[in-house]
Design a protein around this motif. Structure first.
Motif, PDB file in Angstrom:
ATOM      1  N   PHE A 164       0.822  -1.216   0.000  1.00  0.00           N
ATOM      2  CA  PHE A 164       0.000   0.000   0.000  1.00  0.00           C
ATOM      3  C   PHE A 164       0.857   1.267   0.000  1.00  0.00           C
ATOM      4  CE2 PHE A 164      -2.343  -3.360   2.152  1.00  0.00           C
ATOM      5  CZ  PHE A 164      -3.499  -3.394   1.393  1.00  0.00           C
ATOM      6  N   ARG A 223      -0.576   8.565   5.844  1.00  0.00           N
ATOM      7  CA  ARG A 223      -1.551   7.497   6.025  1.00  0.00           C
ATOM      8  C   ARG A 223      -0.809   6.249   6.491  1.00  0.00           C
ATOM      9  NH1 ARG A 223      -5.829   5.393   1.581  1.00  0.00           N
ATOM     10  NH2 ARG A 223      -6.885   3.974   2.975  1.00  0.00           N
ATOM     11  N   TRP A 271      -0.993   2.082   7.411  1.00  0.00           N
ATOM     12  CA  TRP A 271      -1.687   0.803   7.282  1.00  0.00           C
ATOM     13  C   TRP A 271      -1.098  -0.167   8.294  1.00  0.00           C
ATOM     14  CZ3 TRP A 271      -0.533   3.805   3.076  1.00  0.00           C
ATOM     15  CH2 TRP A 271      -1.572   4.072   2.179  1.00  0.00           C
ATOM     16  N   GLU A 295       2.536   6.187   4.088  1.00  0.00           N
ATOM     17  CA  GLU A 295       2.574   6.928   2.822  1.00  0.00           C
ATOM     18  C   GLU A 295       2.276   8.402   3.112  1.00  0.00           C
ATOM     19  OE1 GLU A 295       2.522   5.431  -0.467  1.00  0.00           O
ATOM     20  OE2 GLU A 295       1.320   6.782  -1.667  1.00  0.00           O
ATOM     21  N   ARG A 338      10.016   1.234  -1.084  1.00  0.00           N
ATOM     22  CA  ARG A 338       9.925   0.793  -2.481  1.00  0.00           C
ATOM     23  C   ARG A 338      11.205   1.181  -3.211  1.00  0.00           C
ATOM     24  NH1 ARG A 338       4.840  -0.646  -4.407  1.00  0.00           N
ATOM     25  NH2 ARG A 338       3.283  -0.365  -2.807  1.00  0.00           N
ATOM     26  N   ALA A 339      11.522   0.476  -4.292  1.00  0.00           N
ATOM     27  CA  ALA A 339      12.749   0.751  -5.038  1.00  0.00           C
ATOM     28  C   ALA A 339      12.730   2.182  -5.540  1.00  0.00           C
ATOM     29  CB  ALA A 339      12.865  -0.207  -6.203  1.00  0.00           C
ATOM     30  N   GLY A 340      13.783   2.917  -5.213  1.00  0.00           N
ATOM     31  CA  GLY A 340      13.927   4.281  -5.712  1.00  0.00           C
ATOM     32  C   GLY A 340      13.117   5.310  -4.953  1.00  0.00           C
ATOM     33  N   PRO A 349      13.988   2.523  -9.769  1.00  0.00           N
ATOM     34  CA  PRO A 349      12.538   2.417  -9.910  1.00  0.00           C
ATOM     35  C   PRO A 349      12.184   1.892 -11.305  1.00  0.00           C
ATOM     36  CG  PRO A 349      13.237   4.714  -9.868  1.00  0.00           C
ATOM     37  CD  PRO A 349      14.460   3.900  -9.617  1.00  0.00           C
ATOM     38  N   ASN A 403      -3.155   9.947  -2.000  1.00  0.00           N
ATOM     39  CA  ASN A 403      -3.467   8.531  -1.806  1.00  0.00           C
ATOM     40  C   ASN A 403      -3.199   7.813  -3.129  1.00  0.00           C
ATOM     41  OD1 ASN A 403      -4.504   6.143  -0.844  1.00  0.00           O
ATOM     42  ND2 ASN A 403      -6.594   6.685  -1.389  1.00  0.00           N
ATOM     43  N   VAL A 404      -2.066   7.146  -3.205  1.00  0.00           N
ATOM     44  CA  VAL A 404      -1.678   6.468  -4.450  1.00  0.00           C
ATOM     45  C   VAL A 404      -2.410   5.128  -4.507  1.00  0.00           C
ATOM     46  CG1 VAL A 404       0.233   5.623  -5.836  1.00  0.00           C
ATOM     47  CG2 VAL A 404       0.573   7.561  -4.309  1.00  0.00           C
ATOM     48  N   HIS A 458       0.598   2.183  -7.627  1.00  0.00           N
ATOM     49  CA  HIS A 458       2.000   2.585  -7.726  1.00  0.00           C
ATOM     50  C   HIS A 458       2.557   2.201  -9.094  1.00  0.00           C
ATOM     51  CE1 HIS A 458       2.808   3.831  -3.564  1.00  0.00           C
ATOM     52  NE2 HIS A 458       1.861   2.967  -3.248  1.00  0.00           N
TER      53      HIS A 458
END
Lengths: 141, 214
Positions: A29, A63, A65, A107, A134-136, B57, B127-128, B131
């Motif tokens: 998420f 946010r 989770w 996030e 996350r990557a990057g 990425p 709010n993604v 991704h």
């Protein structure tokens, strides 16, 4: 505090935690996460304490989770009671956590804020943890 | 044309978990190249090179050139198995790509103009929802990322795929609905402020001047 709405059985056996997490090992998420490095039993109270520490540090901006749920009841006998006479009464709920499990995700904040928030949250937990992103993502934030 | 990353690899002979574990004991990462009307090809990779590529990425939307004994294979990463605790790569699947073919790839989404969004400025949260977006794209023109502009977005606004500019030749694999990519949600602080403002009693009317005693 988190707890099941209803449960099939009131009492559960203690059990043992073997091996590594099979699922819930990647971020689903948020951009940042807190990963468990050890096996352990995390109580609903500890999850709530960690959640509060995290949300207070991010000043309710991002946010959060929670990726674990305490669905195992733990029983206790009352104080000064002799052994026997059956199993005690359910006292609290726990979640069995295996190494590799993502515990929280975050996030909407920068990497530094997320790292600091998770450091504060991890202090409330009985297992060793690691910050993951996350990557990057960390470079971009 | 996106950048092509070069990786060096060594061939390996045996299939199966025993052989894969032996490769890992030697300090290398087992991998396979398949597809493209040729027989599958077993290889092993240098972990440091692979980790560097993985840290970028959009690894799964990046074309790679794997050099094995001087022969170059143009491939697309399809799956990376990671160790659950250390996140070290355990195995990689590569799809051999043919020129002028189309592939389905997960392309990362990146957001720009955060400071031009009034919603984010007022304390909203981005709010993604996705991704990454799965695209059907030509091999030679796989986008390295999809850029979403946040300018002018208020709290409660959403960005759908129809509002996102995709590179020519690419199309989303989900075409039957206009799915959401991201939205601007109110943070709990903003929600509480709004609730407090709504619950506050209306300002009392000005008291009328008392009639002077005659």
């Amino acid at each position: 505090m988190l707890s099941p709405k209803k449960s099939k059985y009131r009492k559960a056996q203690k059990g043992r935690i073997h091996g590594l997490a099979k699922g819930g090992t990647a971020l689903n998420f948020g951009a940042y996460g807190l990963k468990s490095l050890e096996a352990g039993r995390v109580t609903a109270r500890q999850i709530e304490a960690a959640r509060r520490a995290i949300t207070r540090h991010i000043k309710r901006a991002g946010r959060v989770w929670i990726r674990i749920f305490p669905d195992v009841p733990v029983t206790k006998k009352p104080a000064e009671v002799r052994m026997g006479s059956g199993k005690g009464s359910p006292e609290f709920w726990i979640c069995r956590v295996k190494p590799g499990r993502i515990l929280f995700e975050l996030e909407g904040v920068t990497a530094e804020v997320a790292r600091e928030a998770f450091l504060l949250g991890a202090a409330k937990l009985p297992v060793g943890t690691r910050f993951v992103s996350r990557a990057g993502e960390e470079v971009a934030a | 044309m996106p950048e092509i990353i070069a990786l060096s690899a060594l061939p390996r002979a045996r299939v199966g978990k025993g052989a894969a574990r032996a490769t890992r004991r030697e300090g290398r990462v087992p991998a396979i190249i398949y597809g493209g009307n040729d027989a599958p090809f077993l290889i092993s990779l240098e972990p440091r090179e692979l980790k560097r590529a993985l840290a970028r990425p959009g690894f799964f939307a990046t074309l790679l050139e794997v050099a094995i004994d001087g022969v170059r294979h143009r491939v697309l990463p399809r799956e990376v198995q990671l160790h659950p605790v250390s996140d070290a790569p355990l195995h990689v699947d590569f799809l051999r790509v043919l020129p002028e073919s189309r592939v389905r790839v997960q392309v990362p989404v990146s957001f720009i103009n955060h400071d031009r969004s009034p919603g984010l400025h007022r304390g909203g949260i981005l709010n993604v929802v996705r991704h990454e977006i799965e695209l059907d794209a030509p091999v030679e023109a796989i986008p390295d990322r999809i850029v979403v502009d946040l300018s002018g977005l208020e709290i409660g606004d959403s960005v759908h795929i129809s509002a996102v500019a995709l590179p020519p030749g690419s199309r989303p694999t989900i075409r039957e609905r206009d799915f959401t990519v991201a939205s601007i949600a109110a943070s709990s602080a903003v929600r509480e402020e709004a609730a407090a403002a709504a619950a506050a009693p209306p300002p009392a009317p000005e008291p009328e001047a008392a009639p002077s005693a005659a």
